[in-house]
Design a protein around this motif. Sequence first.
Motif, PDB file in Angstrom:
ATOM      1  N   TRP A  38      36.261  17.651  10.329  1.00 31.41           N
ATOM      2  CA  TRP A  38      35.320  16.230   9.753  1.00 31.41           C
ATOM      3  C   TRP A  38      35.269  14.789  10.698  1.00 31.41           C
ATOM      4  N   TRP A  39      36.223  14.483  11.292  1.00 31.04           N
ATOM      5  CA  TRP A  39      36.461  13.452  12.256  1.00 31.04           C
ATOM      6  C   TRP A  39      35.288  13.576  13.407  1.00 31.04           C
ATOM      7  N   ALA A  40      35.596  14.781  14.105  1.00 26.21           N
ATOM      8  CA  ALA A  40      34.815  15.534  15.116  1.00 26.21           C
ATOM      9  C   ALA A  40      32.620  15.453  14.957  1.00 26.21           C
ATOM     10  N   LEU A  41      33.177  16.003  13.675  1.00 25.88           N
ATOM     11  CA  LEU A  41      32.170  16.409  12.543  1.00 25.88           C
ATOM     12  C   LEU A  41      30.764  14.914  13.122  1.00 25.88           C
ATOM     13  N   GLY A  42      31.474  13.623  12.697  1.00 26.72           N
ATOM     14  CA  GLY A  42      31.566  12.340  12.387  1.00 26.72           C
ATOM     15  C   GLY A  42      31.809  11.407  13.668  1.00 26.72           C
ATOM     16  N   LEU A  43      32.122  11.498  14.693  1.00 26.71           N
ATOM     17  CA  LEU A  43      32.372  11.298  16.055  1.00 26.71           C
ATOM     18  C   LEU A  43      30.575  12.018  16.452  1.00 26.71           C
ATOM     19  N   VAL A  44      30.827  13.256  16.266  1.00 32.07           N
ATOM     20  CA  VAL A  44      29.379  14.033  16.888  1.00 32.07           C
ATOM     21  C   VAL A  44      28.148  13.413  16.315  1.00 32.07           C
ATOM     22  N   ILE A  45      28.311  12.540  14.605  1.00 32.31           N
ATOM     23  CA  ILE A  45      26.753  12.323  14.489  1.00 32.31           C
ATOM     24  C   ILE A  45      26.637  11.089  15.775  1.00 32.31           C
ATOM     25  N   PHE A  46      27.238   9.997  15.098  1.00 30.38           N
ATOM     26  CA  PHE A  46      27.565   9.094  15.621  1.00 30.38           C
ATOM     27  C   PHE A  46      27.296   8.561  17.081  1.00 30.38           C
ATOM     28  N   ALA A  47      27.782   9.926  18.190  1.00 27.00           N
ATOM     29  CA  ALA A  47      27.041   9.567  19.479  1.00 27.00           C
ATOM     30  C   ALA A  47      26.209  10.012  19.631  1.00 27.00           C
ATOM     31  N   LEU A  48      24.986  11.047  18.952  1.00 27.73           N
ATOM     32  CA  LEU A  48      23.493  11.373  18.870  1.00 27.73           C
ATOM     33  C   LEU A  48      23.160  10.517  18.299  1.00 27.73           C
ATOM     34  N   PHE A  49      23.388   9.742  17.634  1.00 23.86           N
ATOM     35  CA  PHE A  49      22.753   8.632  17.073  1.00 23.86           C
ATOM     36  C   PHE A  49      21.386   8.346  17.840  1.00 23.86           C
ATOM     37  N   PRO A  50      21.493   7.522  19.309  1.00 25.17           N
ATOM     38  CA  PRO A  50      20.968   6.101  19.846  1.00 25.17           C
ATOM     39  C   PRO A  50      19.838   8.053  20.473  1.00 25.17           C
ATOM     40  N   VAL A  51      20.562   8.744  20.539  1.00 26.59           N
ATOM     41  CA  VAL A  51      19.820  10.283  20.654  1.00 26.59           C
ATOM     42  C   VAL A  51      18.175  11.034  19.882  1.00 26.59           C
ATOM     43  N   VAL A  52      18.937  10.446  18.929  1.00 23.39           N
ATOM     44  CA  VAL A  52      17.945  10.661  17.645  1.00 23.39           C
ATOM     45  C   VAL A  52      17.272   9.902  17.156  1.00 23.39           C
ATOM     46  N   VAL A  53      17.911   8.546  17.321  1.00 23.71           N
ATOM     47  CA  VAL A  53      16.574   6.919  16.626  1.00 23.71           C
ATOM     48  C   VAL A  53      16.478   6.327  18.346  1.00 23.71           C
ATOM     49  N   THR A  54      15.084   6.526  18.668  1.00 25.75           N
ATOM     50  CA  THR A  54      15.379   5.689  20.112  1.00 25.75           C
ATOM     51  C   THR A  54      14.541   4.283  19.291  1.00 25.75           C
ATOM     52  N   ASN A  55      14.210   3.700  18.153  1.00 24.72           N
ATOM     53  CA  ASN A  55      13.681   2.787  17.497  1.00 24.72           C
ATOM     54  C   ASN A  55      14.834   1.392  18.066  1.00 24.72           C
ATOM     55  N   PRO A  56      14.271   0.457  19.551  1.00 24.64           N
ATOM     56  CA  PRO A  56      15.293  -0.752  18.633  1.00 24.64           C
ATOM     57  C   PRO A  56      15.001  -1.341  18.321  1.00 24.64           C
ATOM     58  N   PHE A  57      15.199  -1.113  17.233  1.00 21.32           N
ATOM     59  CA  PHE A  57      15.288  -2.324  16.043  1.00 21.32           C
ATOM     60  C   PHE A  57      16.510  -1.279  15.091  1.00 21.32           C
ATOM     61  N   TYR A  58      15.718   0.118  14.906  1.00 23.23           N
ATOM     62  CA  TYR A  58      17.294   0.558  14.326  1.00 23.23           C
ATOM     63  C   TYR A  58      18.544   0.336  15.212  1.00 23.23           C
ATOM     64  N   THR A  59      18.454   0.574  16.807  1.00 23.44           N
ATOM     65  CA  THR A  59      19.781   0.694  17.770  1.00 23.44           C
ATOM     66  C   THR A  59      20.492  -0.143  17.750  1.00 23.44           C
ATOM     67  N   ALA A  68      17.464  -8.851   8.038  1.00 24.28           N
ATOM     68  CA  ALA A  68      15.589  -8.111   9.061  1.00 24.28           C
ATOM     69  C   ALA A  68      14.343  -8.334   8.242  1.00 24.28           C
ATOM     70  N   ASN A  69      15.236  -7.521   6.902  1.00 20.17           N
ATOM     71  CA  ASN A  69      13.426  -7.623   6.623  1.00 20.17           C
ATOM     72  C   ASN A  69      13.379  -8.677   5.037  1.00 20.17           C
ATOM     73  N   TYR A  70      14.567  -9.754   5.422  1.00 16.76           N
ATOM     74  CA  TYR A  70      14.156 -10.770   3.862  1.00 16.76           C
ATOM     75  C   TYR A  70      14.570 -11.897   4.799  1.00 16.76           C
ATOM     76  N   SER A  71      13.465 -12.378   5.549  1.00 16.68           N
ATOM     77  CA  SER A  71      13.927 -13.486   6.137  1.00 16.68           C
ATOM     78  C   SER A  71      14.505 -14.885   4.797  1.00 16.68           C
ATOM     79  N   ASN A  72      14.030 -14.899   3.431  1.00 14.54           N
ATOM     80  CA  ASN A  72      14.656 -15.603   3.038  1.00 14.54           C
ATOM     81  C   ASN A  72      16.831 -15.009   2.337  1.00 14.54           C
ATOM     82  N   GLY A  73      17.050 -16.430   3.839  1.00 13.33           N
ATOM     83  CA  GLY A  73      18.491 -16.006   3.589  1.00 13.33           C
ATOM     84  C   GLY A  73      19.216 -16.295   2.399  1.00 13.33           C
ATOM     85  N   SER A  74      19.046 -17.625   1.127  1.00 16.59           N
ATOM     86  CA  SER A  74      19.409 -17.596   0.169  1.00 16.59           C
ATOM     87  C   SER A  74      19.660 -16.214  -1.169  1.00 16.59           C
ATOM     88  N   LEU A  75      18.206 -15.541  -0.840  1.00 20.94           N
ATOM     89  CA  LEU A  75      18.369 -14.627  -1.988  1.00 20.94           C
ATOM     90  C   LEU A  75      19.477 -13.231  -0.986  1.00 20.94           C
TER      91      LEU A  75
END
Lengths: 334, 294
Positions: free
Chosen positions: A8-29, A276-283
């Motif tokens: 399970w730990w190894a799987l978690g690490l692989v998912i985290f390691a692959l994240f920027p390969v799968v998701v390249t949008n700088p907003f999400y990275t 990022a999505n709600y500019s209204n800080g107090s809400l």
Amino acid sequence: MKLRQSAWWALGLVIFALFPVVVTNPFYTTIGIFTVIYMGCATSWNMFSGYSGYVSLGTAIFYGCGAYTMALVSIHGHIPGGAEQFWVVPLGGLVAMAIAVPLGAVALRVRRHTFVVITIAFFFVFQLAAINANFTGGPAGLSLELIPWQGDAYNTPFYYVALAILVFSVVLSALVRRSRFGLQLLAIRDDEDRALGLGVKVKAVKLTGYTMSAFVVGMAGALYAMFLGQIYPQFVFDPVFDVTIALMAFLGGFGTLLGPLVGGLILESSQQWLTANYSNGSLYLILFGALFLIVVLFMPQGIVVKVKEVWSKRTSTGSDATQAPLATLGSESL
Amino acid sequence: MNSSALIHALVDGVLTGSVYALMATGLTLVFGVMDIINLAQGILVILGAYLSYTLSVHFGVDLFVGLLITIPTLFVVGIVIERLFVARLKGPERTAMSILVTYAISLVIEGILNEVYSINQVQLQAWYVNRSFPIFGIYLPYIYLLGFILAAALLGSLYYMLYRTRFGASIRASLSDQTAAALVGIDTKRVATICFGIGVAVTAAGGMIYGATNAFNASSSYDLISRLLTIIVLGGMGSLGGALVAGILMVMLQDIVAVVWSPIWSSMSFFVVLVIVLSLRPQGLFGKQSARVA
């Protein structure tokens, strides 16, 4: 059982390691980088505060010191913006450790409740010093040299360095948890006077734990400074950081290995996404506060312990349902 | 350093310091009786200030008359917070949990105050805020004197209640030993709830004076709570007299440092003194040395 857990730990690490390969949008990275940084800090915080029961609300001191180390060394050492700056990251951690020693020596003289408040006081000393001193650039902060990396490629190196820090933090925390030293920390949490009576060198153990936990946070601060290229005293020495780190550990499961990771993942990613999505800080403040209240009131031992409880009730016949929550906190399997 | 600056530091220390002492007393009472650190105290002071602001601006109610409404209101707010959230905290980590829960509460209140009043700073206005009186050769606005009288009166009645009434005796019993108090038949839950209510109610008066002597917005609460916490730690957590002495000491020290050295470092001086005192005397100036704390 042991094998399945490692898988399970190894799987978690692989998912985290692959994240920027799968998701390249700088907003999400970018969200990914902050999430991984905070997970590392929360794990490191938990390695001392979670195991020993000494809740520190001055974590931002180490973060800020790491950030200023990166900025000052880069500027005065004329290090060009780029990969060479990554070498300053461990230095940020070492400076944070050096600062943790005298702080811990004073703050750890008192017992838990007062310790919390003293760490807050220390934090304000550092924040005010950073705002008012000359070498820190005052309220205007410091700017680092621009790093000439373009587009998506800018985030990727930072993500992997942050991930390396996170892995280091988790491994360290797990090793401490299994060591004699970790047991001594847990003994202090359960009953400090008895631990002292049984021959645990309480003072030395506490100070060592406190100093060790500063290392990762200092590195994270240094990485943060390098990533943004600009630091301000009120953002690197941020009281919200102090509390957020503690919240993550409590949300996931105070004193467990997995807890701060889960808490950090949930809290930081949602926080980044919300801001990022709600500019209204107090809400956002209201939502964040209310969410946290609900979690604390309905699962006071944290998500990890709660899920585990529900899981074991469903899978077993329910014979071990009487197990006390604190007993599960200390169990090796977490 | 000229003598008028020293006099100013001494006078301001006693006058303003007693107001801080009042707010800190609420905090230390709650900690002493319940082992709860109420991080929301700072934002509740600001809430008290905003309530006075609304009453005076929209309804034309005098600031001091308005306290007749705001003090009971905040007492109820305190009771509600205690019943809904704080009373549910149990187990060995409840002090740590209380910090987080009250912090979450303060975030919610901060967000609501930002929504309702915007983040622009305001200050409470009245004739006694703008006009000054001479004292030992220096001039201070009347509000400092009136605030001191109010704080002294409230602290006095709090002490009277604690030391001269039956209910006060049960609070002091809970302060010194929860379990023993419960064993002799004191309803410690009820004592805790009312204590929390009282601890929050004092923020109405403290907030009014704070709002009349400082421009404030919701984020002023961070500065406030850090000061209040250092006051109760310096005085000794759970010590009522300690909060009074430390409150006055804090303001005097800051005024003196501001004159002798620089206003920039004045707010830091108190934290430094706190660190020095605690390294010599970990239980604070008037704290009890507890032989065994779990």
